[in-house]
Write an enzyme that holds these catalytic residues in place. Structure first.
Site, PDB file in Angstrom:
ATOM      1  N   LYS A  75     -82.161 -15.189  80.057  1.00 51.55           N
ATOM      2  CA  LYS A  75     -80.817 -15.797  79.713  1.00 51.55           C
ATOM      3  C   LYS A  75     -79.805 -14.871  80.403  1.00 51.55           C
ATOM      4  CE  LYS A  75     -77.714 -15.850  77.163  1.00 51.55           C
ATOM      5  NZ  LYS A  75     -76.013 -15.810  77.780  1.00 51.55           N
TER       6      LYS A  75
ATOM      7  N   SER B  44     -74.120  -5.317  74.720  1.00 54.70           N
ATOM      8  CA  SER B  44     -73.192  -4.501  73.927  1.00 54.70           C
ATOM      9  C   SER B  44     -74.102  -3.851  72.762  1.00 54.70           C
ATOM     10  CB  SER B  44     -72.283  -5.143  73.436  1.00 54.70           C
ATOM     11  OG  SER B  44     -72.544  -6.155  72.647  1.00 54.70           O
ATOM     12  N   THR B  45     -73.705  -2.695  72.120  1.00 52.33           N
ATOM     13  CA  THR B  45     -74.648  -2.134  70.843  1.00 52.33           C
ATOM     14  C   THR B  45     -74.479  -3.247  69.617  1.00 52.33           C
ATOM     15  OG1 THR B  45     -73.924   0.124  71.735  1.00 52.33           O
ATOM     16  CG2 THR B  45     -74.255  -0.126  69.297  1.00 52.33           C
TER      17      THR B  45
ATOM     18  N   GLU C 225     -81.101  -1.713  75.876  1.00 53.32           N
ATOM     19  CA  GLU C 225     -80.102  -1.051  76.872  1.00 53.32           C
ATOM     20  C   GLU C 225     -78.541  -1.500  76.468  1.00 53.32           C
ATOM     21  OE1 GLU C 225     -81.257   1.083  78.983  1.00 53.32           O
ATOM     22  OE2 GLU C 225     -83.310   0.363  79.759  1.00 53.32           O
TER      23      GLU C 225
ATOM     24  N   CYS D 190     -72.249   0.377  81.907  1.00 48.32           N
ATOM     25  CA  CYS D 190     -72.491   0.920  80.669  1.00 48.32           C
ATOM     26  C   CYS D 190     -72.548   2.283  80.807  1.00 48.32           C
ATOM     27  CB  CYS D 190     -74.002   0.352  80.442  1.00 48.32           C
ATOM     28  SG  CYS D 190     -75.150   0.699  81.700  1.00 48.32           S
TER      29      CYS D 190
ATOM     30  N   GLU E  10     -66.182   2.503  73.677  1.00 48.12           N
ATOM     31  CA  GLU E  10     -66.436   1.895  74.897  1.00 48.12           C
ATOM     32  C   GLU E  10     -65.528   1.085  75.168  1.00 48.12           C
ATOM     33  OE1 GLU E  10     -69.869  -0.686  75.525  1.00 48.12           O
ATOM     34  OE2 GLU E  10     -70.233   0.654  77.473  1.00 48.12           O
TER      35      GLU E  10
HETATM   36  P1  NAD Z   1     -72.686  -8.758  75.180  1.00 48.15           P
HETATM   37  O1  NAD Z   1     -73.834  -8.136  74.206  1.00 48.15           O
HETATM   38  O2  NAD Z   1     -71.608  -9.380  74.643  1.00 48.15           O
HETATM   39  O3  NAD Z   1     -73.660 -10.026  75.887  1.00 48.15           O
HETATM   40  C1  NAD Z   1     -74.669  -9.403  76.706  1.00 48.15           C
HETATM   41  C2  NAD Z   1     -75.529 -10.818  76.464  1.00 48.15           C
HETATM   42  O4  NAD Z   1     -76.001 -10.987  75.476  1.00 48.15           O
HETATM   43  C3  NAD Z   1     -74.923 -12.106  77.249  1.00 48.15           C
HETATM   44  O5  NAD Z   1     -75.941 -12.675  78.019  1.00 48.15           O
HETATM   45  C4  NAD Z   1     -74.670 -12.784  76.015  1.00 48.15           C
HETATM   46  O6  NAD Z   1     -74.655 -14.289  76.266  1.00 48.15           O
HETATM   47  C5  NAD Z   1     -75.954 -12.501  74.968  1.00 48.15           C
HETATM   48  N1  NAD Z   1     -75.482 -12.837  73.534  1.00 48.15           N
HETATM   49  C6  NAD Z   1     -74.566 -12.607  72.888  1.00 48.15           C
HETATM   50  N2  NAD Z   1     -74.709 -12.704  71.515  1.00 48.15           N
HETATM   51  C7  NAD Z   1     -76.037 -12.794  71.335  1.00 48.15           C
HETATM   52  C8  NAD Z   1     -77.004 -12.839  70.280  1.00 48.15           C
HETATM   53  N3  NAD Z   1     -76.592 -13.079  69.024  1.00 48.15           N
HETATM   54  N4  NAD Z   1     -78.496 -12.972  70.545  1.00 48.15           N
HETATM   55  C9  NAD Z   1     -78.683 -13.178  71.844  1.00 48.15           C
HETATM   56  N5  NAD Z   1     -78.098 -12.887  72.780  1.00 48.15           N
HETATM   57  C10 NAD Z   1     -76.867 -12.652  72.708  1.00 48.15           C
HETATM   58  O7  NAD Z   1     -72.484  -7.891  76.151  1.00 48.15           O
HETATM   59  P2  NAD Z   1     -71.572  -8.074  77.557  1.00 48.15           P
HETATM   60  O8  NAD Z   1     -70.040  -8.010  77.130  1.00 48.15           O
HETATM   61  O9  NAD Z   1     -71.801  -9.084  78.351  1.00 48.15           O
HETATM   62  O10 NAD Z   1     -71.759  -6.729  78.223  1.00 48.15           O
HETATM   63  C11 NAD Z   1     -71.222  -5.500  78.027  1.00 48.15           C
HETATM   64  C12 NAD Z   1     -72.070  -4.636  77.387  1.00 48.15           C
HETATM   65  O11 NAD Z   1     -73.112  -4.494  77.721  1.00 48.15           O
HETATM   66  C13 NAD Z   1     -71.104  -3.188  77.381  1.00 48.15           C
HETATM   67  O12 NAD Z   1     -71.410  -2.810  76.074  1.00 48.15           O
HETATM   68  C14 NAD Z   1     -72.376  -2.470  78.220  1.00 48.15           C
HETATM   69  O13 NAD Z   1     -72.264  -1.041  78.031  1.00 48.15           O
HETATM   70  C15 NAD Z   1     -73.485  -3.009  78.169  1.00 48.15           C
HETATM   71  N6  NAD Z   1     -74.375  -2.748  79.224  1.00 48.15           N
HETATM   72  C16 NAD Z   1     -75.508  -1.891  79.023  1.00 48.15           C
HETATM   73  C17 NAD Z   1     -76.342  -1.577  79.835  1.00 48.15           C
HETATM   74  C18 NAD Z   1     -77.408  -0.615  79.962  1.00 48.15           C
HETATM   75  O14 NAD Z   1     -78.199  -0.477  80.624  1.00 48.15           O
HETATM   76  N7  NAD Z   1     -77.458   0.233  78.872  1.00 48.15           N
HETATM   77  C19 NAD Z   1     -76.076  -1.971  81.132  1.00 48.15           C
HETATM   78  C20 NAD Z   1     -75.247  -3.136  81.285  1.00 48.15           C
HETATM   79  C21 NAD Z   1     -74.277  -3.404  80.047  1.00 48.15           C
END
Ligand code: NAD
Ligand code: MN
Length: 497
Positions: free
Chosen positions: A198, A251-252, A272, A306, A403
């Site tokens: 997804k 995100s966390t 991650e 991240c 963050e």
């Molecule tokens: P997000 O958590 O809002 O979304 C990430 C993905 O999860 C999207 O595809 C979203 O549609 C999906 N999603 C949202 N709610 C969901 C749910 N309840 N169940 C399943 N999937 C769901 O994060 P974002 O804003 O897209 O990305 C930014 C975050 O990602 C930051 O906190 C960043 O640090 C983190 N990140 C971490 C890494 C790593 O390797 N540790 C890499 C890149 C980004």
């Protein structure tokens, strides 16, 4: 190679993947065709779906395409197709043959690297120099690397090759859309799993392009299925009863929701998540390089990283001078059209993320931070934020603890290595950190004491498919990359949950 940001003097590729990156004419002039609407990729076919939302170009606000929003029924079909492929051709295939498909896909990505770079830059807002030199080549490398493991698993697991888990549900973020897809898919496929992926809702286009490439290389239907949608679709994927493995990057906050959702199930998971990386600069560091490293650490990809080095800890005796040098260097960074190869800093990915960053900037002000921003002109359309340095902050301030995920650097100082380590570790995250010093013993000592999954010494944001990446504490668990990246996709591997 990702630290080539700001260092490039010419227009030549810096990677040594022989012949693969002949990038003339420049990618920004490469035409790509964007369809008016994208559905899903299920069982080897493109299918339209229900509903729809728009993906835009955040640098212009231009509408790029309409994207279907995956329903439970579509997720069901995708999982069924993945199960059928796992029990059928893919599950029965030799590692050697699986590897051949992955090599073919890696080569196809290289051949289409210009198109992919342009598409990623348009959909995401990141500078073409980064998609061209970092995102797309690294994604290809990731497939090459894991293609290499597919027929050598017996060497990785001399006691007997463990079985693949089955169907993996993978959910990825928008900050490195194509690279994250590669990080997820390559190890899953090399180990014999099948996938339902997804993509993030603001950046689905390169994943759909990848689906075309998978069709072109005749990847058996159902091995990779892509269902577009928002969080609800993601939840339907990870929550599906016939998924064996959940791999999430994001995100966390969402990581927590998913862990609660799958608690008590047989599903294995890797997470991650977010970070608040500390970048430690000692007085004996090579200062010019450290300035470049810190800039790369926080302004690469607009700070939508991240593992960004969003907290800078400087030894007090050099703090003033270092901050001056940093500002002088940031002053010459160019913000603007991401398709221009001379652009250093592109667009913030969405109005929502722009709002989040602005909110943090005003919280910083309220909490007493001194805000410095470069004076570079900013386009009057699209989402842009000037590189920002916050000084006069303390350990307890929100901008130091949370963050921000934007081009905002919070600066603190320290007097001793022990104080530096203590401050660096005083966070609930633990993804990445960086240390700068000329003294090797200090590098080792400090790196060892830092509580982070990845520590760079005299460098930052350096990625290699052979090297494991992942966090501790609220930054998640499990590793991607390297041999450790195989473990989460195989049965009975204790190395990572
Ligand atoms: P997000 O958590 O809002 O979304 C990430 C993905 O999860 C999207 O595809 C979203 O549609 C999906 N999603 C949202 N709610 C969901 C749910 N309840 N169940 C399943 N999937 C769901 O994060 P974002 O804003 O897209 O990305 C930014 C975050 O990602 C930051 O906190 C960043 O640090 C983190 N990140 C971490 C890494 C790593 O390797 N540790 C890499 C890149 C980004
Ligand atoms: Mn977009």
């Amino acid at each position: 190679m990702s630290n080539t940001m700001n260092k490039r003097k010419d227009d030549k590729p810096t990677l040594d993947l022989a012949g693969a990156l002949d990038l003339s004419p420049a990618p920004e002039s490469c035409p790509v065709t964007i369809k008016p609407r994208y559905g899903h990729f299920i069982d080897g076919e493109f299918v339209d779906g229900e509903g729809g939302f728009a993906t835009i170009n955040p640098a212009t606000g231009e509408h790029l395409a309409e994207i279907a929003e995956g329903t439970q029924a579509e997720v069901d079909r995708a999982v069924k197709a993945a199960r059928k492929a796992f029990e059928g051709p893919w599950g029965k295939m030799s590692g050697l043959d699986r590897g051949k498909y992955l090599y073919r896909l890696a080569r196809r990505i290289q051949e289409k690297s210009r198109e992919l770079a342009v598409l990623e830059t348009m959909d995401n807002g990141k500078p073409i120099r980064e998609t061209r030199d970092v995102d797309i080549p690294l994604a290809a490398q990731h497939f090459f690397y894991y293609a290499g493991w597919a027929d050598k698993l017996a060497y990785a697991f001399p006691g007997g090759v463990p079985k693949p888990l089955g169907v993996a549900g993978q959910v990825i973020p928008w900050n490195f859309p194509f690279l994250m897809a590669a990080w997820k898919l390559a190890p899953a496929l090399a180990t014999g799993n099948t996938v339902v992926l997804k993509p993030a809702e603001t950046t689905p286009l390169t994943a759909m392009y990848l689906a075309e490439l998978m069709q072109e290389i005749d990847l058996p239907p159902g091995v990779v299925n892509i269902v577009n949608g928002m969080g609800k679709t993601g939840a339907a994927v990870v929550g599906h009863s016939d998924i064996d493995k959940v791999a999430f990057t994001g995100s966390t906050q969402v990581g927590r929701i998913i862990m609660r959702q799958i608690a008590g199930s047989k599903k294995r998971a890797t997470m991650e998540l977010g970070g608040k990386g500390a970048h430690l600069v000692f007085a004996d560091a090579p200062l010019d390089q450290a300035v470049e490293g810190c800039i790369n650490g926080i302004f690469f990809n607009q700070g939508h990283v991240c593992c960004a080095g969003s907290r800078l800890l400087i030894e007090e005796s050099i703090a003033e001078e270092f901050i001056e040098r940093l500002k002088r260097r940031v002053e010459v960074l160019r913000i603007g059209n991401p398709l221009d190869k001379n652009t250093d800093i592109g667009a913030i990915n969405s109005a929502e993320q722009m709002g989040t960053i602005e909110r943090y900037l005003s919280i910083g002000k309220e909490e007493g931070a001194t805000t410095w921003q470069s004076s570079c002109p900013v386009p009057d359309q699209g989402f842009f934020i000037r590189p920002t340095i916050l000084t006069g902050v303390s350990q307890t301030d929100t901008v130091v603890r949370e963050e921000i995920f934007g081009p905002v650097l919070s600066v603190l100082t320290f007097r001793t290595p022990a104080e530096a380590v203590k401050k660096a570790n005083d966070t609930e995250y633990g993804l990445a950190a960086g240390v700068w010093s000329e003294k090797t013993s200090k590098l080792f000592e400090v790196a060892h004491a830092l509580n982070a999954g990845v520590v760079w010494a005299n460098g930052y944001n350096l990625f290699d498919p052979a090297s494991p990446f992942g966090g501790v504490r609220h930054s998640g668990f499990g590793r991607e990359g390297g041999i450790a990246g195989l473990w989460p996709y195989l049965a009975d591997q204790g190395g990572a949950a």
